[in-house]
Design an enzyme around this catalytic site. Sequence first.
Site, PDB file in Angstrom:
ATOM      1  N   GLY A   1      33.161  55.636  49.129  1.00  0.00           N
ATOM      2  CA  GLY A   1      32.530  56.810  48.551  1.00  0.00           C
ATOM      3  C   GLY A   1      33.520  57.955  48.475  1.00  0.00           C
TER       4      GLY A   1
ATOM      5  CG  HIS B   1      29.878  47.760  43.862  1.00  0.00           C
ATOM      6  ND1 HIS B   1      30.894  47.887  44.790  1.00  0.00           N
ATOM      7  CD2 HIS B   1      29.313  48.981  43.767  1.00  0.00           C
ATOM      8  CE1 HIS B   1      30.927  49.125  45.248  1.00  0.00           C
ATOM      9  NE2 HIS B   1      29.987  49.810  44.637  1.00  0.00           N
TER      10      HIS B   1
ATOM     11  CG  ASP C   1      30.246  56.709  45.231  1.00  0.00           C
ATOM     12  OD1 ASP C   1      29.160  56.448  45.791  1.00  0.00           O
ATOM     13  OD2 ASP C   1      31.218  55.931  45.239  1.00  0.00           O
TER      14      ASP C   1
ATOM     15  NE  ARG D   1      47.863  36.211  26.634  1.00  0.00           N
ATOM     16  CZ  ARG D   1      49.009  36.567  27.210  1.00  0.00           C
ATOM     17  NH1 ARG D   1      49.006  36.985  28.475  1.00  0.00           N
ATOM     18  NH2 ARG D   1      50.140  36.484  26.556  1.00  0.00           N
TER      19      ARG D   1
END
Length: 400
Positions: A323, A208, A287, A240
């Site tokens: 989730g 995150h 998750d 880049r």
Amino acid sequence: MAASAARATSTVHARSPHHPPSTVLAGARVVLPTGTVDNGRVVVEGTKIVTEASTAEAHVHDLSGHWVVPGFVDIHNHGGGGASFTSGTAEDVLRGVMTHRRHGTTTLVASTVTGDMDFLAHRAGFLSELVEQGDLAGIHFEGPFISPCRKGAHSEELLRDPDPAEVRKLIDAARGTAKMVTLATELPGGIDSVRLLAEHGVIAAIGHTDATYEQTREAIDAGATVATHLFNAMPALGHRAPGPIAALLEDERITVELINDGTHLHPAALELAFRSAGAGRVAFITDAMDAAGFGDGRYQLGPLEVEVKDGVARLVEGDSIAGSTLTLDTAFKRAVTVDRIPVEDVVAAISANPAKLLGAYDRVGSLDPGKDADLVVLDADFALKGVMRRGEWIVRPEAG
């Protein structure tokens, strides 16, 4: 243990007359750390895998045409069976744990979501009791120390910078059961918090995050060792500005979590992770939230409302993925049948690698003699047919 070429030595003591007979799983393809043994054998006495049964008396299961693999290890899981690990009662948490056990997860770390610090500290103390009882393998704090730019299904008003003192508060509240903390390490206090976690033997996971490539490298050098659900809730790979993904994939010190549900990752992204990191640095996770193994409908994920439709969980407000409803048996089958990953590599990602991260590989994560009798039986099409945990059947193979 299995065919003679894969045998390991172990001393097996004669059991008492009242000890239950051994269990012998015969005829299956058995996946060991050294490779797959055809027509293999797994022998269980009590709670452990052994080399040979101590007497001729044994329950023999003919598993010809099946696979036997180690029990699955999930280091990132928020709930299941309609129950949340962040807010449920002890009965709720155990229902969620049992839901995942029936899908092959014999070792499970309970993950929390962002909340008020005092609430999370209290929750840590509560969950630590279930760890001490052996029902959970530890606690993972996902939030509140994450980036508001990449918050996903976390409440923005409760997010905060990773102040080492507050990180320490959660670790202390967990009473030695904290296993992992997800951090946006580019935030103020992030690098010092990584060092604090490393000093206390707790995994610092980068996730995150809105970090640059260079900031991610700094966090790895400070002691971070896991990428929380790689690709998700972080900047995309750029030519880049490569961002965190390139830094996390290229560094041998990092294990990358992957959610293999067909929603969180395109198959090409999964393949890229396996090719770049190698099977030894991948950990499949779920998750999972409350709806895993339960069904569509409305749920709470911390303070946020989630709607699950066709098995995909999204926030009611904002539509972010919230989730998953994944179970690891589904991730296993998809990895082999859709992604065409070798079975041995899937076993590493779903059992051995996460067990090593937890420091539990001496007990779980492979089918070596002396380890806990945690195993999963799969049919020829990789559908789950049996689950054993510490020598007891959670799902009996003959049950279909």
